[in-house]
Design a protein around this motif. Structure first.
Motif, PDB file in Angstrom:
ATOM      1  N   GLN A   1       0.759  -1.196   0.100  1.00 32.25           N
ATOM      2  CA  GLN A   1       0.072  -0.170  -0.039  1.00 32.25           C
ATOM      3  C   GLN A   1       0.866   1.352  -0.097  1.00 32.25           C
ATOM      4  O   GLN A   1       2.039   1.274   0.126  1.00 32.25           O
ATOM      5  N   ASN A   2       0.235   2.289  -0.350  1.00 32.73           N
ATOM      6  CA  ASN A   2       0.892   3.524  -0.393  1.00 32.73           C
ATOM      7  C   ASN A   2       2.131   3.703  -1.654  1.00 32.73           C
ATOM      8  O   ASN A   2       3.095   4.405  -1.227  1.00 32.73           O
ATOM      9  N   HIS A   3       2.020   3.262  -2.549  1.00 35.15           N
ATOM     10  CA  HIS A   3       2.812   3.131  -3.776  1.00 35.15           C
ATOM     11  C   HIS A   3       4.277   2.624  -3.220  1.00 35.15           C
ATOM     12  O   HIS A   3       5.195   3.082  -3.692  1.00 35.15           O
ATOM     13  N   LEU A   4       4.446   1.815  -2.402  1.00 36.61           N
ATOM     14  CA  LEU A   4       5.491   1.199  -2.049  1.00 36.61           C
ATOM     15  C   LEU A   4       5.999  -0.213  -2.531  1.00 36.61           C
ATOM     16  O   LEU A   4       5.108  -1.126  -2.829  1.00 36.61           O
ATOM     17  N   ASN A   5       7.299  -0.198  -2.920  1.00 35.99           N
ATOM     18  CA  ASN A   5       7.896  -1.171  -3.625  1.00 35.99           C
ATOM     19  C   ASN A   5       9.074  -1.980  -2.785  1.00 35.99           C
ATOM     20  O   ASN A   5       9.851  -1.229  -2.368  1.00 35.99           O
ATOM     21  N   LEU A   6       8.786  -3.184  -2.549  1.00 37.23           N
ATOM     22  CA  LEU A   6      10.200  -3.905  -1.877  1.00 37.23           C
ATOM     23  C   LEU A   6      10.983  -4.688  -3.082  1.00 37.23           C
ATOM     24  O   LEU A   6       9.874  -5.591  -3.781  1.00 37.23           O
ATOM     25  N   VAL A   7      12.181  -4.935  -3.179  1.00 34.44           N
ATOM     26  CA  VAL A   7      12.795  -5.632  -3.805  1.00 34.44           C
ATOM     27  C   VAL A   7      13.166  -6.909  -2.962  1.00 34.44           C
ATOM     28  O   VAL A   7      14.247  -6.686  -2.031  1.00 34.44           O
ATOM     29  N   VAL A   8      12.889  -8.118  -3.360  1.00 35.82           N
ATOM     30  CA  VAL A   8      13.072  -9.254  -2.500  1.00 35.82           C
ATOM     31  C   VAL A   8      13.849 -10.232  -3.188  1.00 35.82           C
ATOM     32  O   VAL A   8      13.436 -10.594  -4.188  1.00 35.82           O
ATOM     33  N   VAL A   9      15.052 -10.897  -2.284  1.00 34.61           N
ATOM     34  CA  VAL A   9      15.766 -12.113  -2.775  1.00 34.61           C
ATOM     35  C   VAL A   9      15.668 -13.051  -1.879  1.00 34.61           C
ATOM     36  O   VAL A   9      16.006 -12.679  -0.761  1.00 34.61           O
ATOM     37  N   ASN A  10      15.333 -14.234  -2.018  1.00 36.04           N
ATOM     38  CA  ASN A  10      15.233 -15.440  -1.252  1.00 36.04           C
ATOM     39  C   ASN A  10      14.512 -15.031   0.300  1.00 36.04           C
ATOM     40  O   ASN A  10      14.910 -15.219   1.339  1.00 36.04           O
ATOM     41  N   ASN A  11      13.295 -14.366   0.154  1.00 36.27           N
ATOM     42  CA  ASN A  11      12.545 -13.787   0.994  1.00 36.27           C
ATOM     43  C   ASN A  11      13.076 -12.809   1.904  1.00 36.27           C
ATOM     44  O   ASN A  11      12.321 -12.833   2.976  1.00 36.27           O
ATOM     45  N   VAL A  12      14.055 -12.243   1.485  1.00 37.76           N
ATOM     46  CA  VAL A  12      14.600 -11.277   2.329  1.00 37.76           C
ATOM     47  C   VAL A  12      14.340 -10.025   1.641  1.00 37.76           C
ATOM     48  O   VAL A  12      15.137  -9.712   0.556  1.00 37.76           O
ATOM     49  N   PRO A  13      13.864  -8.988   2.274  1.00 37.67           N
ATOM     50  CA  PRO A  13      13.642  -7.554   1.686  1.00 37.67           C
ATOM     51  C   PRO A  13      15.281  -6.866   1.574  1.00 37.67           C
ATOM     52  O   PRO A  13      15.569  -6.774   2.729  1.00 37.67           O
ATOM     53  N   LEU A  14      15.543  -6.155   0.449  1.00 40.29           N
ATOM     54  CA  LEU A  14      16.963  -5.778   0.292  1.00 40.29           C
ATOM     55  C   LEU A  14      16.873  -4.428   0.165  1.00 40.29           C
ATOM     56  O   LEU A  14      17.685  -3.448   0.613  1.00 40.29           O
ATOM     57  N   PHE A  15      15.772  -3.945  -0.858  1.00 46.43           N
ATOM     58  CA  PHE A  15      15.648  -2.406  -1.254  1.00 46.43           C
ATOM     59  C   PHE A  15      14.254  -2.215  -1.310  1.00 46.43           C
ATOM     60  O   PHE A  15      13.324  -3.058  -1.401  1.00 46.43           O
ATOM     61  N   PHE A  16      13.958  -0.879  -1.223  1.00 50.55           N
ATOM     62  CA  PHE A  16      12.539  -0.229  -1.285  1.00 50.55           C
ATOM     63  C   PHE A  16      12.434   1.129  -1.974  1.00 50.55           C
ATOM     64  O   PHE A  16      13.572   1.655  -2.244  1.00 50.55           O
ATOM     65  N   ASN A  17      11.331   1.062  -2.747  1.00 52.34           N
ATOM     66  CA  ASN A  17      11.232   2.528  -3.045  1.00 52.34           C
ATOM     67  C   ASN A  17       9.833   2.984  -3.080  1.00 52.34           C
ATOM     68  O   ASN A  17       8.710   2.219  -3.040  1.00 52.34           O
ATOM     69  N   ILE A  18       9.605   4.228  -3.089  1.00 52.15           N
ATOM     70  CA  ILE A  18       8.214   4.907  -3.252  1.00 52.15           C
ATOM     71  C   ILE A  18       7.963   5.411  -4.306  1.00 52.15           C
ATOM     72  O   ILE A  18       8.814   6.187  -5.113  1.00 52.15           O
ATOM     73  N   ARG A  19       6.973   5.035  -5.154  1.00 52.94           N
ATOM     74  CA  ARG A  19       6.392   5.439  -6.210  1.00 52.94           C
ATOM     75  C   ARG A  19       7.446   5.058  -7.445  1.00 52.94           C
ATOM     76  O   ARG A  19       7.773   4.043  -7.282  1.00 52.94           O
ATOM     77  N   ASP A  20       8.252   5.964  -8.067  1.00 55.14           N
ATOM     78  CA  ASP A  20       9.209   5.677  -9.006  1.00 55.14           C
ATOM     79  C   ASP A  20      10.546   6.344  -8.458  1.00 55.14           C
ATOM     80  O   ASP A  20      11.272   6.696  -9.303  1.00 55.14           O
ATOM     81  N   GLY A  21      10.710   6.733  -7.252  1.00 51.68           N
ATOM     82  CA  GLY A  21      11.704   7.323  -6.459  1.00 51.68           C
ATOM     83  C   GLY A  21      12.981   6.117  -6.620  1.00 51.68           C
ATOM     84  O   GLY A  21      12.864   5.233  -7.169  1.00 51.68           O
ATOM     85  N   PRO A  22      14.235   6.721  -5.973  1.00 46.49           N
ATOM     86  CA  PRO A  22      15.155   6.023  -6.042  1.00 46.49           C
ATOM     87  C   PRO A  22      15.345   4.700  -5.132  1.00 46.49           C
ATOM     88  O   PRO A  22      14.307   4.883  -4.151  1.00 46.49           O
ATOM     89  N   TYR A  23      15.723   3.699  -5.410  1.00 46.46           N
ATOM     90  CA  TYR A  23      15.795   2.439  -4.467  1.00 46.46           C
ATOM     91  C   TYR A  23      16.712   3.137  -3.379  1.00 46.46           C
ATOM     92  O   TYR A  23      17.675   3.506  -3.466  1.00 46.46           O
ATOM     93  N   MET A  24      16.139   2.491  -2.247  1.00 50.37           N
ATOM     94  CA  MET A  24      16.824   2.600  -0.788  1.00 50.37           C
ATOM     95  C   MET A  24      17.113   1.288  -0.060  1.00 50.37           C
ATOM     96  O   MET A  24      15.960   0.406  -0.199  1.00 50.37           O
ATOM     97  N   PRO A  25      18.415   1.142   0.279  1.00 50.02           N
ATOM     98  CA  PRO A  25      18.569  -0.207   0.855  1.00 50.02           C
ATOM     99  C   PRO A  25      17.735  -0.468   2.297  1.00 50.02           C
ATOM    100  O   PRO A  25      17.750   0.733   3.009  1.00 50.02           O
ATOM    101  N   THR A  26      17.522  -1.536   2.781  1.00 46.24           N
ATOM    102  CA  THR A  26      17.001  -1.696   4.132  1.00 46.24           C
ATOM    103  C   THR A  26      18.255  -1.349   5.048  1.00 46.24           C
ATOM    104  O   THR A  26      19.301  -1.733   4.759  1.00 46.24           O
TER     105      THR A  26
END
Length: 181
Positions: free
Chosen positions: A55-80
């Motif tokens: 929700q809230n235009h949030l994307n998580l980049v997940v590898v092997n079920n572990v969230p590594l990066f996130f971004n909001i809308r089409d903004g820059p990717y930020m590490p966890t």
């Protein structure tokens, strides 16, 4: 941002095509040149990359079920923060004084006086709208990841108001979600 985040907020999970995976890897490599030598360890080319839409235009980049990066809308990717603690030198750093620590850990945005006081430290090369790691005076690891509202020079000269938006901090919902099952 992630104060009350939980797995209930996940809308969909999709394994992305190889072309999209390359594009994500490239944008992460461009944003964080310090991550280049270890990028294959975190984002292996052969393992499937899953983009989790929340929700809230949030994307998580997940590898092997572990969230590594996130971004909001089409903004820059930020590490966890977990990823940032494994390789601490991938982002530019700003440091807050001791008085600001408890507020940052409660999810508050970082105010300019907390960065410009004697315990704080600024990297003059930081521009506005840049992802940064928020360090604490006397602590080794980052306590938050933020998105600057103004450049470091403006933070020094204006010294009022919000300097950095707090996106992700220790013990928020994303920190507590070690794995996404």
């Amino acid at each position: 941002m992630f104060k009350k985040f939980s797995s209930d907020e996940v809308s969909s999970q999709n394994q992305v095509k190889a072309s999209v995976q390359r594009k994500i890897r490239q944008s992460i490599a461009d944003e964080y040149p310090g991550l280049e030598p270890v990028l294959d360890d975190f984002l292996p080319k052969k393992s499937p990359l899953i983009v989790v839409k929340c929700q809230n235009h949030l994307n998580l980049v997940v590898v092997n079920n572990v969230p590594l990066f996130f971004n909001i809308r089409d903004g820059p990717y930020m590490p966890t923060l977990r990823l940032l603690h494994q390789s601490p030198n991938i982002m530019k750093k700003l440091q807050v004084d001791r008085g600001a620590i408890k507020f940052v850990l409660a999810g508050a945005n970082i105010m300019c006086p907390g960065l410009t006081s004697p315990g704080g430290a600024l990297d003059d090369e930081v521009d506005a709208e840049t992802p940064v790691a928020i360090m604490a005076e006397g602590k080794q690891h980052a306590l938050a990841i933020g998105f600057t509202k103004m450049s470091a020079k403006d933070i020094k000269s204006i010294n009022k108001g919000i300097g950095v938006d707090n996106m992700h901090y220790l013990n928020d919902g994303l920190w507590k979600m070690e794995r996404l099952d």
